[in-house]
Motif scaffolding. Structure first.
Motif, PDB file in Angstrom:
ATOM      1  N   ALA A  46      80.499  39.297   4.580  1.00 15.70           N
ATOM      2  CA  ALA A  46      81.973  38.720   4.494  1.00 15.70           C
ATOM      3  C   ALA A  46      81.838  39.098   6.706  1.00 15.70           C
ATOM      4  O   ALA A  46      82.295  37.934   6.544  1.00 15.70           O
ATOM      5  CB  ALA A  46      83.135  39.558   4.068  1.00 15.70           C
ATOM      6  N   LEU A  47      81.139  39.640   7.147  1.00 12.05           N
ATOM      7  CA  LEU A  47      81.459  39.526   9.078  1.00 12.05           C
ATOM      8  C   LEU A  47      80.333  38.765   9.399  1.00 12.05           C
ATOM      9  O   LEU A  47      80.288  38.223  10.960  1.00 12.05           O
ATOM     10  CB  LEU A  47      81.516  40.856   9.273  1.00 12.05           C
ATOM     11  CG  LEU A  47      82.594  41.435   9.128  1.00 12.05           C
ATOM     12  CD1 LEU A  47      82.860  42.999   9.368  1.00 12.05           C
ATOM     13  CD2 LEU A  47      84.030  40.787   9.533  1.00 12.05           C
ATOM     14  N   ASP A  48      79.607  38.576   8.515  1.00 13.08           N
ATOM     15  CA  ASP A  48      78.308  37.528   8.755  1.00 13.08           C
ATOM     16  C   ASP A  48      78.773  36.555   9.651  1.00 13.08           C
ATOM     17  O   ASP A  48      79.602  35.664   9.276  1.00 13.08           O
ATOM     18  CB  ASP A  48      77.810  36.898   7.449  1.00 13.08           C
ATOM     19  CG  ASP A  48      75.695  36.492   7.962  1.00 13.08           C
ATOM     20  OD1 ASP A  48      75.644  37.371   8.569  1.00 13.08           O
ATOM     21  OD2 ASP A  48      76.304  35.084   8.156  1.00 13.08           O
ATOM     22  N   GLY A  49      77.900  36.289  11.009  1.00  8.10           N
ATOM     23  CA  GLY A  49      78.266  35.583  11.815  1.00  8.10           C
ATOM     24  C   GLY A  49      79.168  35.774  12.373  1.00  8.10           C
ATOM     25  O   GLY A  49      79.505  35.242  13.781  1.00  8.10           O
ATOM     26  N   PHE A  50      79.980  36.404  12.315  1.00  9.20           N
ATOM     27  CA  PHE A  50      81.434  37.242  13.337  1.00  9.20           C
ATOM     28  C   PHE A  50      81.003  38.905  13.481  1.00  9.20           C
ATOM     29  O   PHE A  50      81.200  38.919  15.666  1.00  9.20           O
ATOM     30  CB  PHE A  50      82.450  37.292  12.871  1.00  9.20           C
ATOM     31  CG  PHE A  50      82.916  36.168  12.037  1.00  9.20           C
ATOM     32  CD1 PHE A  50      83.881  34.971  12.629  1.00  9.20           C
ATOM     33  CD2 PHE A  50      83.220  35.797  10.368  1.00  9.20           C
ATOM     34  CE1 PHE A  50      84.189  33.765  12.673  1.00  9.20           C
ATOM     35  CE2 PHE A  50      83.647  34.971   9.956  1.00  9.20           C
ATOM     36  CZ  PHE A  50      83.766  33.424  10.659  1.00  9.20           C
TER      37      PHE A  50
END
Length: 105
Positions: A46-50
């Motif tokens: 879900a947090l990939d890239g953030f």
């Protein structure tokens, strides 16, 4: 004009609630997982890239808590934290890990 600190304070409260429900944070706001470890797979996706790791997450939470508590922050840091917190909340909610409520709730 929107009180950015107050808004960020509400958002960090929501983010903490979500992260506690996902087992990432303890009730006292500290990491429930080892500092050097990775997020659970569903949270990581879900947090990939953030947010890449728990240390980055804790940094964001610290800045948000400082804003909420009225500690001095530069306008640039305040704006960056606001944008990042909004994106992280949206990513978690879009993944359906935390339900479908509004990130401003």
């Amino acid at each position: 004009m929107i009180d950015r600190r107050a808004e960020l304070g509400l958002w960090v409260g929501r983010l903490e609630t979500i992260l506690i429900s996902l087992g990432v944070l303890r009730e006292d706001g500290e990491l429930a997982i080892q500092v050097g470890s990775q997020f659970p797979k569903d949270v990581e996706d879900a947090l990939d890239g953030f947010i890449e790791n728990p240390i980055e997450l804790m940094g964001l939470l610290k800045i948000c808590r400082d804003a909420r508590d009225g500690r001095p922050l530069s306008p640039a840091v305040l704006m960056a934290a606001r944008l990042m917190t909004r994106e992280v909340l949206q990513a978690l909610q879009d993944s359906e890990l935390a339900g479908t409520s509004d990130p401003r709730a």
